[in-house]
Structure formats: C-alpha cells, structure tokens
Design a protein around this motif. Structure first.
Motif, short mmCIF file in Angstrom:
data_model
loop_
_atom_site.label_atom_id
_atom_site.label_comp_id
_atom_site.label_asym_id
_atom_site.label_seq_id
_atom_site.Cartn_x
_atom_site.Cartn_y
_atom_site.Cartn_z
N SER A 172 21.82 26.13 9.48
CA SER A 172 21.41 25.22 10.12
C SER A 172 20.03 25.45 11.03
N ARG B 268 12.20 26.25 19.56
CA ARG B 268 13.70 25.79 18.90
C ARG B 268 13.12 24.19 18.53
N LYS C 236 13.56 22.80 14.78
CA LYS C 236 14.37 21.81 14.20
C LYS C 236 13.48 20.49 13.61
N GLU D 95 20.22 25.65 14.10
CA GLU D 95 20.60 26.22 15.18
C GLU D 95 20.66 27.89 14.99
N ASP D 96 20.51 28.16 13.77
CA ASP D 96 20.62 29.47 13.47
C ASP D 96 19.63 30.60 14.64
#
Length: 161
Positions: free
Chosen positions: A110, A93, A97, A112-113
């Motif tokens: 985003s 993750r 990002k 965050e998907d």
C-alpha cells in the motif's frame, strides 16, 4: 529557433510519455548503476517522478551524487530519449499516495508502506532519436550503403529542457 526548441521539448515529453519506463542511471563511486523504473511525468512542473524504496542503494547513491541519466527506449518502434538531470529523494507522503498506482502494487502492499520514497527528477537536457521504425530504417540504411550516402532515418536532436 525558440519555436524549434519548444517543438523539440514537446517531442521529448511525448516520447517519454509513450515509452513510460526508463533506465535510471546513478553513480556508485566510480561505477554507473542502471535499473528500470516506471516514470510519472508532470510536464507542467517540468518534473519526472518515480517511486523508490528507502532500503535500496539508489537513494544513497543519489544523496552522494544527485546527477542522473534517464534512458527511455522503445526498440520496437526505434524511439529513444536520453535525459540528464538532478535527482532528489523525499518522504512526501501526499505525493506517494498520488503516485501509488497499479505498477507500484507489484513492489509494495500500500501507499502507507514506510519504505516508499519519491524520487524527483529535474531535467537539464535531453537527446531524442525518433525513427520511422525498424523496417523502414533498415531499408534506408541499405539504400544509403548502396548509394554511398547517409541515411535519413528520422529526427535526432539535443534539447535544453
């Protein structure tokens, strides 16, 4: 010879950076599958990253056979790189990002998907073709045809990465 290889490796990385997009080729059983992807280069780590979607088949194909090919092409300026390597898919993750930039927003809302994955490519070797451009190449090919010689249309090298 070592300096020549280092120079050629530099040229491979420079061409990949300039072109930016690659056709990622994976194996689906006996068939090859290719799709365009936006490359994120990390020369210091000798790694090429892509963002991918867990809902797509390429992740499954890579899990079954991690050997891949990347084909970078700028046909307008006659510059090409074909790279073989090993792929690994992860759900890192923090890396997602870090890599989530404007091109990724075309596919996901985003970073965050939960479907986004990182595809990490470790290069084995590459081959590049670096020509002076279409018009000059055609002129050199025509001249070679008339003089019954081979044209000098730029550099072509195989490189161990």
């Amino acid at each position: 010879m070592a300096n020549d290889n280092a120079r050629d490796v530099d040229r491979v990385w420079d061409l990949m950076k300039k072109i930016g997009f690659a056709m990622l080729v994976t194996r689906d059983g006996d068939k090859l599958r290719a799709r365009p992807m936006s490359a994120y280069l990390d020369r210091d780590a000798n790694t090429i990253f892509f963002l991918t979607d867990a809902r797509r088949h390429k992740d499954e194909e890579i899990a079954r056979n991690p050997s891949i090919n990347l084909s970078f092409a700028d046909a307008g300026s006659q510059k090409y790189v074909s790279l073989t390597g090993t792929a690994a898919v992860s759900n890192d993750r923090a890396k997602i990002k870090q890599l989530f930039t404007t091109p990724a927003k075309a596919w996901w809302d985003s970073a965050e998907d939960p479907n986004i994955r990182v595809l990490k490519i470790t290069p084995d070797d590459a081959e590049f073709w670096d020509s002076p451009g279409t018009v000059i190449s055609y002129v050199k090919m025509a001249a070679a045809a008339v003089t019954n010689t081979r044209p000098d249309i730029g550099e072509n090298r195989k490189v161990s990465m």
